[in-house]
Design a protein around this motif. Structure first.
Motif, PDB file in Angstrom:
ATOM      1  N   UNK A  36      31.583  37.170  18.549  1.00  0.00           N
ATOM      2  CA  UNK A  36      30.550  36.287  19.101  1.00  0.00           C
ATOM      3  C   UNK A  36      29.658  37.036  20.093  1.00  0.00           C
ATOM      4  N   UNK A  37      30.264  37.910  20.887  1.00  0.00           N
ATOM      5  CA  UNK A  37      29.488  38.695  21.857  1.00  0.00           C
ATOM      6  C   UNK A  37      28.518  39.625  21.137  1.00  0.00           C
ATOM      7  N   UNK A  38      28.990  40.291  20.095  1.00  0.00           N
ATOM      8  CA  UNK A  38      28.125  41.204  19.337  1.00  0.00           C
ATOM      9  C   UNK A  38      27.009  40.451  18.619  1.00  0.00           C
ATOM     10  N   UNK A  39      27.304  39.247  18.146  1.00  0.00           N
ATOM     11  CA  UNK A  39      26.265  38.410  17.544  1.00  0.00           C
ATOM     12  C   UNK A  39      25.203  38.050  18.570  1.00  0.00           C
ATOM     13  N   UNK A  40      25.650  37.697  19.779  1.00  0.00           N
ATOM     14  CA  UNK A  40      24.711  37.373  20.862  1.00  0.00           C
ATOM     15  C   UNK A  40      23.832  38.572  21.183  1.00  0.00           C
ATOM     16  N   UNK A  41      24.439  39.756  21.231  1.00  0.00           N
ATOM     17  CA  UNK A  41      23.675  40.985  21.506  1.00  0.00           C
ATOM     18  C   UNK A  41      22.601  41.216  20.443  1.00  0.00           C
ATOM     19  N   UNK A  42      22.955  41.004  19.183  1.00  0.00           N
ATOM     20  CA  UNK A  42      21.989  41.225  18.096  1.00  0.00           C
ATOM     21  C   UNK A  42      20.801  40.277  18.217  1.00  0.00           C
ATOM     22  N   UNK A  43      21.076  39.021  18.520  1.00  0.00           N
ATOM     23  CA  UNK A  43      19.989  38.045  18.668  1.00  0.00           C
ATOM     24  C   UNK A  43      19.101  38.396  19.857  1.00  0.00           C
ATOM     25  N   UNK A  44      19.728  38.701  20.997  1.00  0.00           N
ATOM     26  CA  UNK A  44      18.945  39.012  22.192  1.00  0.00           C
ATOM     27  C   UNK A  44      18.112  40.274  21.968  1.00  0.00           C
ATOM     28  N   UNK A  45      18.661  41.231  21.225  1.00  0.00           N
ATOM     29  CA  UNK A  45      17.919  42.450  20.925  1.00  0.00           C
ATOM     30  C   UNK A  45      16.710  42.144  20.036  1.00  0.00           C
ATOM     31  N   UNK A  46      16.867  41.199  19.120  1.00  0.00           N
ATOM     32  CA  UNK A  46      15.734  40.823  18.268  1.00  0.00           C
ATOM     33  C   UNK A  46      14.624  40.170  19.092  1.00  0.00           C
ATOM     34  N   UNK A  47      15.002  39.408  20.125  1.00  0.00           N
ATOM     35  CA  UNK A  47      14.001  38.793  21.004  1.00  0.00           C
ATOM     36  C   UNK A  47      13.312  39.860  21.857  1.00  0.00           C
ATOM     37  N   UNK A  48      14.097  40.824  22.337  1.00  0.00           N
ATOM     38  CA  UNK A  48      13.522  41.932  23.117  1.00  0.00           C
ATOM     39  C   UNK A  48      12.544  42.726  22.259  1.00  0.00           C
ATOM     40  N   UNK A  49      12.921  42.989  21.008  1.00  0.00           N
ATOM     41  CA  UNK A  49      12.062  43.736  20.084  1.00  0.00           C
ATOM     42  C   UNK A  49      10.800  42.963  19.706  1.00  0.00           C
ATOM     43  N   UNK A  50      10.853  41.646  19.823  1.00  0.00           N
ATOM     44  CA  UNK A  50       9.667  40.836  19.544  1.00  0.00           C
ATOM     45  C   UNK A  50       8.713  40.840  20.739  1.00  0.00           C
ATOM     46  N   UNK A  51       9.251  40.792  21.939  1.00  0.00           N
ATOM     47  CA  UNK A  51       8.404  40.743  23.142  1.00  0.00           C
ATOM     48  C   UNK A  51       7.810  42.110  23.479  1.00  0.00           C
ATOM     49  N   UNK A  52       8.571  43.164  23.255  1.00  0.00           N
ATOM     50  CA  UNK A  52       8.154  44.506  23.690  1.00  0.00           C
ATOM     51  C   UNK A  52       6.800  44.949  23.135  1.00  0.00           C
ATOM     52  N   UNK A  53       6.529  44.831  21.817  1.00  0.00           N
ATOM     53  CA  UNK A  53       5.221  45.293  21.314  1.00  0.00           C
ATOM     54  C   UNK A  53       4.045  44.482  21.856  1.00  0.00           C
ATOM     55  N   UNK A  54       4.275  43.188  22.127  1.00  0.00           N
ATOM     56  CA  UNK A  54       3.209  42.355  22.699  1.00  0.00           C
ATOM     57  C   UNK A  54       2.873  42.847  24.101  1.00  0.00           C
ATOM     58  N   UNK A  55       3.913  43.106  24.900  1.00  0.00           N
ATOM     59  CA  UNK A  55       3.718  43.585  26.266  1.00  0.00           C
ATOM     60  C   UNK A  55       3.110  44.986  26.268  1.00  0.00           C
ATOM     61  N   UNK A  56       3.605  45.853  25.401  1.00  0.00           N
ATOM     62  CA  UNK A  56       3.089  47.227  25.329  1.00  0.00           C
ATOM     63  C   UNK A  56       1.606  47.261  24.933  1.00  0.00           C
ATOM     64  N   UNK A  57       1.247  46.422  23.961  1.00  0.00           N
ATOM     65  CA  UNK A  57      -0.153  46.389  23.514  1.00  0.00           C
ATOM     66  C   UNK A  57      -1.062  45.898  24.636  1.00  0.00           C
ATOM     67  N   UNK A  58      -0.598  44.864  25.365  1.00  0.00           N
ATOM     68  CA  UNK A  58      -1.415  44.334  26.459  1.00  0.00           C
ATOM     69  C   UNK A  58      -1.544  45.362  27.586  1.00  0.00           C
ATOM     70  N   UNK A  59      -0.460  46.060  27.877  1.00  0.00           N
ATOM     71  CA  UNK A  59      -0.523  47.108  28.909  1.00  0.00           C
ATOM     72  C   UNK A  59      -1.556  48.180  28.572  1.00  0.00           C
ATOM     73  N   UNK A  60      -1.675  48.467  27.299  1.00  0.00           N
ATOM     74  CA  UNK A  60      -2.567  49.529  26.865  1.00  0.00           C
ATOM     75  C   UNK A  60      -4.010  49.063  26.699  1.00  0.00           C
ATOM     76  N   UNK A  61      -4.211  47.833  26.207  1.00  0.00           N
ATOM     77  CA  UNK A  61      -5.553  47.359  25.865  1.00  0.00           C
ATOM     78  C   UNK A  61      -6.056  46.206  26.743  1.00  0.00           C
ATOM     79  N   UNK A  62      -5.202  45.666  27.596  1.00  0.00           N
ATOM     80  CA  UNK A  62      -5.552  44.523  28.466  1.00  0.00           C
ATOM     81  C   UNK A  62      -6.001  43.305  27.667  1.00  0.00           C
ATOM     82  N   UNK A  63      -5.443  43.137  26.497  1.00  0.00           N
ATOM     83  CA  UNK A  63      -5.700  41.970  25.668  1.00  0.00           C
ATOM     84  C   UNK A  63      -4.613  41.885  24.595  1.00  0.00           C
TER      85      UNK A  63
END
Length: 288
Positions: free
Chosen positions: A85-112
């Motif tokens: 169950x812990x490893x399943x939780x880690x996989x889900x949370x990692x998928x959410x982190x991987x979804x947020x990261x490119x949005x944040x990175x793109x905004x940091x670089x382009x301000x939009x």
């Protein structure tokens, strides 16, 4: 005869022997020797009682040890399941982190925002969350029945109690964050400023399925409707104030998943450590 029954029989025969001697001594008027044999008989009885008590104590201790091992084996089984169950939780949370990261990175670089399909797909993924599952039936039984005191080692007992307290805390924190931040904060903002991304291939309702005409028509309408939603959301998110609103909630959502992942990572290590402690206690020969 059993060992215990044999001991009782021997004691009875010895008592009869001493009783016969006492009668003979009384008949012969040898009082001093009579008292010696009487004292000997008393000592024999006391020793017999002590031996019987020791046997009972040993048997009770053996039964309690067997129950302790049974409980610890069951806890180990629960912990192995908890690891999944812990490893399943880690996989889900990692998928959410991987979804947020490119949005944040793109905004940091382009301000939009990029406002493309990948952007809307990522903010839609963040609308999901994972409930943390705990499995603790053996621990609950130990505590509710009072059998927690069967665990001989005080140090091991404290580690087990501390572990399940931390597990319960993690469950409450993740559940509260899922409800207050994902459901009641992020989801509301995402649906107000963005839209729920629908794959262009129809998701699991692809063209390869033999669908009824009404379903096919509805699927086509959904595709065109989602394109209009994407265009509308892009216009809304082109405004700086709306970008700030989504950025704040998305960042908050991202931080929550980072925290959940870290907590799951720590729990994973503590679960493995506790399993090793249980194995050492159940199999002392494996200790270094």
């Amino acid at each position: 005869r059993s060992s215990a029954a044999s001991d009782v029989y021997k004691r009875q025969e010895m008592i009869k022997f001493f009783r016969h001697i006492r009668k003979s001594l009384l008949m012969e008027n040898k009082t001093s020797r009579y008292f010696k044999y009487a004292i000997g008989e008393i000592v024999l009885v006391v020793i017999g009682i002590l031996i019987a008590l020791q046997i009972n104590i040993w048997n009770q201790s053996r039964k309690e040890k067997a129950k302790e091992i049974k409980y610890l084996t069951s806890i180990k089984s629960d912990l192995i399941e908890q690891l999944e169950y812990i490893n399943t939780q880690k996989r889900y949370e990692l998928s959410f982190i991987n979804a947020a990261s490119p949005v944040i990175e793109y905004y940091n670089k382009h301000s939009k925002f990029s406002l493309d399909s990948a952007f809307f797909k990522n903010i839609t993924i963040l609308n999901s969350r994972k409930t943390f599952i705990t499995t603790d039936p053996t621990f609950i039984d130990l505590v509710s029945s009072g059998n927690i005191n069967l665990i001989e080692s005080d140090a091991l007992k404290k580690k087990i109690i501390s572990y399940y307290q931390e597990l319960e805390l993690a469950e409450k924190i993740i559940q509260n964050n899922n409800t207050l931040i994902t459901d009641q904060e992020y989801s509301i903002v995402m649906h107000k400023l963005g839209y729920y991304y629908f794959p262009s291939n129809g998701g699991y309702l692809g063209e390869d399925f033999n669908l009824e005409d009404i379903v096919k028509k509805s699927l086509q309408n959904t595709k065109s409707f989602n394109q209009k939603l994407a265009n509308t959301a892009s216009k809304i998110l082109s405004k700086p104030e709306n970008q700030l609103h989504l950025l704040n909630t998305l960042n908050h959502r991202h931080i929550v998943s980072l925290g959940h992942y870290q907590r799951a990572f720590v729990l994973e290590n503590k679960t493995k450590e506790l399993i090793q402690e249980l194995e050492k206690h159940m199999n002392p020969s494996t200790k270094n």
